[in-house]
Each structure stands twice: as C-alpha cells, then as structure tokens.
Design an enzyme around this catalytic site. Sequence first.
Site, mmCIF file in Angstrom:
data_model
loop_
_atom_site.group_PDB
_atom_site.id
_atom_site.type_symbol
_atom_site.label_atom_id
_atom_site.label_comp_id
_atom_site.label_asym_id
_atom_site.label_seq_id
_atom_site.Cartn_x
_atom_site.Cartn_y
_atom_site.Cartn_z
ATOM 1 C CE LYS A 32 -3.861 1.528 -0.723
ATOM 2 N NZ LYS A 32 -4.580 1.100 -1.920
ATOM 3 C CB SER A 65 -7.739 1.746 -4.314
ATOM 4 O OG SER A 65 -6.368 1.433 -4.157
#
Length: 626
Positions: free
Chosen positions: A207, A412
């Site tokens: 991430k 995402s």
Amino acid sequence: MTEKKKGIIRRFFGAIWAVYKGFRSTVLNVIFILIMVTLVAAIFSGDKEVNLADTSALYLNLRGDLVEEERFVDPIEAALNESFAGQEDQPEILVSDVVKVINHAAKDNRIQAMVLDLSNLGGASLDKLQTVGKAIENFKASGKKVVAYGAYFAQNQYFLASYADEISLEPMGAVILEGYGSYPMFYKNALEKLKINTHVFRVGTYKSAVEPFTRNDMSAEAKEANSAWLNELWLDYKTQVAARRDFPIENFDETFNALYEKVKAANGDLSQYALNSKLIDSIKTREEFRRNMIAIVGKNDKNTYNHVTFNDYASLVLPAQQFDNPLTEKVAVVVARGMIIDGSAKAGTIGGDSTAALLRRARHDDQVKAVVLRIDSGGGSAFASEVIAQEITLLREAGKPVIASMGAVAASGGYWIAAPANEIWAAPTTITGSIGIFGLMHTFENVMDTVGLNVDGVGTTELAGLSAGLPLFKGLDAPVKDLMQLLIERGYTEFLTMVGKHRNMSIEAVDKVAQGRVWTGSTALELGLVDKLGTFDDAIARAAEIAGLNNYDVTIIKQELSPTEQMIADIFGNAKANGWLPGLAEQPQNRALRQLTQQVKQDFIRMNQFNDPNGIYSYCLACQIN
C-alpha cells in the site's frame, strides 16, 4: 483652522487600498464587458457554416485528453482562463464522439481519406486508443486511405498513428518511444522543513499511496509491484505496434546506448533514424504532403487539399441533443470517473451521494433492464465507495444485472465499487487491484510552536474538540493513533470480506492477492479478480444478454445541468466555437512553468479531495503513469 495631516501609516495603507479598489474595479469591468459581448454575439449569431467539398479528407486534429466522460467545467471560468491565460485547462475529447465521427465518415461518399494530426492529442490510455483505432480500421475497411503526418509523435500519438496506412514525418521531426514509468513526487523532506508532522495508518505490504508523504523515494516493495504491471503494459504496447508496423518487437530501443548507436548511424538525424527503424514510411515537407493529398482529394481555394476538421465535421454529424426512445427497453450506462469523494460532485469526480443517485435512477426506471458501471478511477474515500457499492447491491436485488466495465484504472476504491457487480469486465491493460486502505493525517503542532501560536482550553471529556480539528494543532496522542490503526485494520477486513463474498473467494485467498498490490487486467483475470477481458461495448452486450434483451437502446444516465448552467454553457460554447472570445497565445516561458508546477498542483488538488468522514481511504497513487 487647517485639517490635520494623516499619519504616514494611514497614508501608506490608504494608498494600498486605493490601488486594490482600482484593480478590483478594472477586473470586474473587464469581466462584465466580456460577458455582455459574448451574450450579444451569441444571441445575434447564426450557426457556423461548414462547407464540405464533394471529395474531401477528414482532418482528425484531436486536441486534448481522450476521456469517456467530460469533467464539469464552469463555462465562465473556462472562457476567462482561455482569454487571459492563453489556453484551455486540459481540454478533453469524448471517445464516443471520435468513434461516431469516424464511423460516419466511413459511410460518407464525400470523405475519401483521413489525415491524422495528433500533435495536440494529450493523455489517453491504451484501451481508449484501441477503441479509436478500431474505428480507424473500420474506416480503412471501407476502401479509404488513412495517413498520419506530423513533426513529432509522442508515445500515445504514435500508438494511434500506427493504425494508419502510411506515417510521414517532417524533416527534423522525431519519434521517441520511451516506455512507461511511475515517478511520483515525494514531499517528506519538504514537510519536515515546514515542521508538518505526517501520521500514517495502513495495512498491506504494497500500500504505497502514502509513500510520497512518508519517504523521499519509492520503497523496494513498491518498485517491485510497479515494475511488474508497467512491464506488462509496455509489452502489450510493443506487441500491438510491432504487428501493425510489421517489424520485430526487438526493434524498440530501450537503452540510451542503443538509441545513440542508431541515431549516430543516421548522422544525428532523428527523422532519418525513425525511417531507418521503420517507425515511419516517409519523410516529407509540408508542401510535399499537401501535394500528395491534393492528388487524392483535390485542391481548395486556399491552395491546400480539401478537408474538414474534426470539430466542423462533428458539428454536421453529431446531434446537438440526445433523445431516448421512451418505448424501448434500455441498458443504462453510468460513468464513474475520477477520485471518489464523500458527498456530491460534478462530472469528472465521483461523489458517493451523486453517483449513488444516478444508480438509483436506473433502479427506479422501469425501462432500464440492466446497468453497466464504467469505471475509470484509482479510488478515494472508503465511505463513499461503500455508499456506491450498496446501491449496486440494491440494483441486483431489484432484478437488474450490473456489469462493471473497467477502463484505464479501476483500483482500490475503484475495485471496491466494481466488486458487487454480477460480472467484472476489464481490458488487458486495465490497472486494477490495489485492494487495501490507509489513513493519512497531517498535524501542525510544531508549526504552531514556531510561529508562536497555541490552542488551549478545557473540555468535559478527552474527546472534546475532536470534531473541531483540535488534533491538527495539538498532535495525536498514542491512544488516538491506536484507535486510528484499529479502524484501518477493521476497514481492511471489511474490504477483504466484501470482495471474498462477491468473488466467491476465501478471505485468505483475497488477502494473498490484495495488500495494496496492483495488477493488470490480464493478470487480474488469472487471479480471479475479474471475470472477462473485453471492451466497453462487450460489457454492454453482456449486460443485455444477462437481462434477456434482444432489441434495446443504450442510455447514459448522467447529471443534468440546471437550466441556468445549460444556458451559460450554450452561450459561451457558441462564442468559443465562432472565435469571439479574446485569447492570448501562451508564452513559452509560461508553458515551461506550467509543466513544472503541474505535478505539484495535481497532488495538492488530490489531497484536498480527501474528505472521508472517517479519514479512511482506498486510493492508488501508483496507478498514475508517466
């Protein structure tokens, strides 16, 4: 008795105020005159006359970024920007308009050829370029020639030019194909020098969305993940171009040494290098190109070949208003493009409430039997993503199948809103995945101390002042950090659970391909994150098939302008089309400054859109390609 003379300070600030009032008055008067001139011109003008010769070429001079939904731009602001700044801010062209124009030209007996002028074509993902390319191939199939001509072909421009029968370059022109990269700007040192503290809460090895604010370089994990999907995209680019140009894939130069040797062999002539490398078919001066085209379509009274520009031909063949047949069954299309934010937003940004409202319109419309959600987003607010996802679930419960069609990016939060659909379709080059969430907060307690400011007081609980932003000035205590991390971990688990439920995968299986890792559409298909590879049109056909529709129309459900907004847009649009708005040419030094500051500007606009009520985000910063 004489009047008391004003003090120097009063006179100084009085002078400043007088200058300010004069400047403000001048600017307001200029704006008022501009609006009135535009209004009068638009009222008393007729439509611009477009003359099309019996034999002519479609001059496809595309200017701007290729998009599937134009972002909302205030027409007055746009007009002033063009008049005083010298250019429109990131102009956009609808892919659907380009395709319709080319398809119509293919059937128009007056159009005998097409000229691709791609010098002003901006950003465009491979899937959008392929959609336009398919239309060009259909044009060629009608027996009409397509030629591309220019002084310089950038990578996107050359990909589209490769569909032409012939590519010609001006002497001293160039074709440079540099590959793909991901090079975000990093702000850690700058924030530290400004004494701004960055607090990050995240889950997942990959991430990397917050790295520009916590590091001065890209982490090894991010480089590993980004290299994988960037190399896949580059291989796809090379494979397609090499096939159309009929040369081996090894023909691409990927090192400076290889490029140097080939340019050296061409005596430093970049246009000759392009010809030697079979990137182009010929080197022609502008006059030579004009003569060649005159031989095909004839000559006009301006001593050049007969042609009609893209915008002029579009004004002839594209309807000013789109009307739906109220009697036919529909496949509705809702476009979700841009960052996902909480609340409502205009076109070009995905508001959780406004996009959910569009889906709700489709759910309550009896003529709509299926929905295609076209996604082009790297995510954003986790809360807003869930609001949209819930509306998709309600559509399915109402018996209306939903197909998620991924464009350039659906990662995402973009993947979050795709997951509940009946099926997920992607292009091979779609950037997707990046399943993960994070929290990001900047606090200014050290800045306050440096400038001599302080916030103090009392509250009935430790939580008092939280909603008023007190932590921004006081910093985050350990219990607050622990609470934020707990919320992020909970949100990540909910993301995994939701994906597992809709993709028929265990949480462990989802976690294995999640952790913020980015994938291409082709790899996502292998991993079970998407169902099919195909185009936007394929997704629409599949939605109709699931709904059992044989005869249907496609309707786009979008936000409508208010009557006032529409009137202003029509007035300024007409004035712009007829060239009535004053304009200043952008100076080279201004262009260089704009390019230098563009990345910083975009990053701060993006940060300003981070408005999740819980401070939890699912966003893929790495999905931006240079």
